[in-house]
Design a protein around this motif. Structure first.
Motif, short mmCIF file in Angstrom:
data_model
loop_
_atom_site.label_atom_id
_atom_site.label_comp_id
_atom_site.label_asym_id
_atom_site.label_seq_id
_atom_site.Cartn_x
_atom_site.Cartn_y
_atom_site.Cartn_z
N TYR A 105 -10.07 21.28 8.04
CA TYR A 105 -8.67 20.94 8.22
C TYR A 105 -8.00 20.73 6.87
CZ TYR A 105 -9.67 16.04 7.20
OH TYR A 105 -10.05 14.88 6.59
N THR B 263 -2.36 19.90 9.46
CA THR B 263 -1.70 18.73 10.04
C THR B 263 -0.93 17.96 8.99
OG1 THR B 263 -2.04 16.62 11.18
CG2 THR B 263 -3.82 17.37 9.74
N ASP C 167 -1.45 25.35 12.89
CA ASP C 167 -0.78 24.07 12.73
C ASP C 167 -1.07 23.23 13.97
OD1 ASP C 167 0.95 22.19 11.45
OD2 ASP C 167 2.48 22.71 12.93
N ILE C 168 -1.21 21.93 13.78
CA ILE C 168 -1.59 21.07 14.91
C ILE C 168 -0.43 20.86 15.88
CG2 ILE C 168 -1.03 18.78 14.02
CD1 ILE C 168 -3.92 17.97 14.87
N LYS C 169 0.81 20.89 15.37
CA LYS C 169 1.99 20.65 16.20
C LYS C 169 2.74 21.95 16.39
CE LYS C 169 1.91 16.01 16.47
NZ LYS C 169 1.95 15.24 17.71
N LEU D 40 -6.89 12.33 14.86
CA LEU D 40 -6.51 13.73 14.94
C LEU D 40 -7.58 14.63 14.31
CD1 LEU D 40 -2.69 13.82 14.23
CD2 LEU D 40 -3.86 14.26 16.39
N ASP E 143 -0.28 23.51 21.74
CA ASP E 143 -0.46 22.96 20.39
C ASP E 143 -1.72 23.54 19.73
OD1 ASP E 143 -2.71 21.53 21.26
OD2 ASP E 143 -1.63 19.65 21.48
#
Length: 210
Positions: free
Chosen positions: A108, A89, A62-64, A96, A69
């Protein structure tokens, strides 16, 4: 790799997502599609450590995430050539996506995603990772490596347009032709682009794509 009951190899996947419910759903999707979830993490730092220890076939980040991160974790995992990385994301902004690619992500997925979106993304990531690894084995210098990737990408595009090949099929054709004629993939790609696709004369002979 783990094996299924039929003896078919199962890809080993590590997933990192700080929201437990999403992580559970993702794990269930993967298992239902025949993948083996070998590790789970709730932050990027743990994901990197597990990737180093478990050596999975694929890492989904996961990006966050807290502590580290997904982009930073992807950079670490991809930089160490541990496994291909897919970034998750909730944001579809172009910057991003570009940052994910720059970090080494091979594909992604934008949340929320369906199971039907997951498998193609995995296969694309693994296929692209194999291509990059093959090209890196052929070319030592970073600058040359980037130039070779650009040339091979253009040649793949020409084969895909002319013959209706998929991206993996086009790459495998270039790779096979290079092996058959004792050439580098760069030389084959340059010949395709210079002569146009169709019947490409390679090393004094004719090789027909398809």
């Amino acid at each position: 790799m783990a094996e299924t009951q039929a003896g078919v190899e199962r890809r080993r996947v590590l997933i990192a997502e700080d929201e437990a419910l999403i992580r559970l759903d993702l794990a269930e999707m993967l298992v239902e599609e025949g993948y083996d979830v070998v590790g789970e993490a709730g932050d990027g730092e743990t994901a990197v450590r597990l990737a180093e220890d478990l050596k999975p076939d694929l890492v989904i980040l996961d990006i966050k995430m807290p502590i580290m991160d997904g982009l930073a974790a992807a950079e670490r995992i991809a930089g160490a050539r541990i496994a291909p990385v897919i970034i998750l994301t909730a944001f579809s902004q172009r910057d991003l996506v570009e940052r994910a690619r720059a970090a080494g992500a091979m594909a992604y997925l934008v949340k929320p995603f369906q199971k039907s979106d997951l498998v193609p993304a995995i296969e694309i990531a693994i296929s692209r990772y194999s291509e990059v690894s093959a090209l890196e084995a052929e070319v030592a210098g970073l600058t040359d490596r980037l130039e070779v990737r650009k040339t091979v990408e253009r040649a793949k595009g020409a084969l895909m347009t002319t013959y209706g090949m998929t991206e993996p099929q086009a790459f495998k054709w270039i790779q096979r032709t290079a092996m058959d004629h004792r050439m580098t993939m760069r030389e084959v790609a340059e010949r395709i682009l210079a002569e146009g696709v169709g019947d490409s004369t390679v090393d004094g002979g004719t090789t027909t794509a398809g």
